[in-house]
Design a protein around this motif. Structure first.
Motif, short mmCIF file in Angstrom:
data_model
loop_
_atom_site.label_atom_id
_atom_site.label_comp_id
_atom_site.label_asym_id
_atom_site.label_seq_id
_atom_site.Cartn_x
_atom_site.Cartn_y
_atom_site.Cartn_z
N THR A 133 10.75 9.24 -4.27
CA THR A 133 10.81 8.93 -2.84
C THR A 133 9.42 8.98 -2.23
O THR A 133 9.03 8.09 -1.46
CB THR A 133 11.76 9.90 -2.12
N GLN A 134 8.65 9.99 -2.58
CA GLN A 134 7.27 10.09 -2.09
C GLN A 134 6.45 8.88 -2.55
O GLN A 134 5.69 8.30 -1.78
CB GLN A 134 6.61 11.39 -2.58
N GLU A 183 7.28 5.78 -0.61
CA GLU A 183 6.73 5.86 0.75
C GLU A 183 5.22 5.72 0.80
O GLU A 183 4.68 5.32 1.83
CB GLU A 183 7.16 7.17 1.42
N HIS A 184 4.53 6.04 -0.30
CA HIS A 184 3.07 6.09 -0.24
C HIS A 184 2.33 5.04 -1.08
O HIS A 184 1.13 4.84 -0.87
CB HIS A 184 2.58 7.49 -0.61
#
Length: 181
Positions: A108-109, A112-113
């Motif tokens: 998920t990180q 998002e990044h």
């Protein structure tokens, strides 16, 4: 604790980079259980904030060295990977957005990044870090070679590393390029 986790993640990928003789453009698969990082059983105590520190540690180093990261999702997404589109030209993209409880906190990180994140069902990475015994082998090239790390813990999680090498072909008369071993 967050700074320690960042430093441990960065140290693990830096050591893998050196020991596996990685180069700019190489693809490194990462599997991670943040539950294991905090000392819990895999899949029981996901920690999104710690995943952010792990991602930053890995990503900061990878960007400096020109590596591509591929973050393995959890079993709920059939261990698909999240990576940069540029890392997988021509790959068949699948449509999923990971979440902490369906894909995992680190995936998920990453989604998002990353600059241009995509999900793919499979890759053939040059090397990998398995944080918390998540089983990354399905995403490594055919001949995986264990890499023993001094930096083999992130938090409470065991870190296992691997590199790959080309297959040997040709039999007893063949001569092999020692730089590819």
């Amino acid at each position: 604790m967050e700074k320690m986790i960042y430093n441990q993640a960065r140290a693990a990928i830096a050591e893998l980079y050196e020991k596996a003789n990685l180069r700019s453009g190489n693809l490194v698969v990462i599997g991670c259980s943040t539950s294991e990082v905090v000392g819990s059983k895999i899949g029981t105590n996901s920690n999104f904030d710690l995943a952010g520190e792990i991602f930053r540690g890995l990503s900061d180093f990878a960007r400096e060295k020109g590596l591509y990261l591929a973050i393995q999702c959890c079993e709920h997404l059939n261990r698909a990977v999240i990576t940069e589109r540029a890392a997988v030209p021509g790959a068949e993209i699948v449509n999923v957005v990971p979440q902490p409880k369906a894909g995992g906190s680190l995936a998920t990180q990453a989604y998002e990044h990353f600059d241009d994140p995509v999900a793919v069902e499979e890759i053939k990475a040059d090397a990998g870090l398995d944080i918390g015994l998540t089983l990354i082998g399905m995403h490594l090239k055919k001949v995986a070679v264990p890499v023993r790390l001094e930096n083999n813990r992130i938090g409470e999680a065991i870190v296992v590393a691997a590199r790959t090498r080309p297959k040997f072909i040709g039999g007893v008369r063949a001569i092999y390029n020692q730089e590819l071993l």
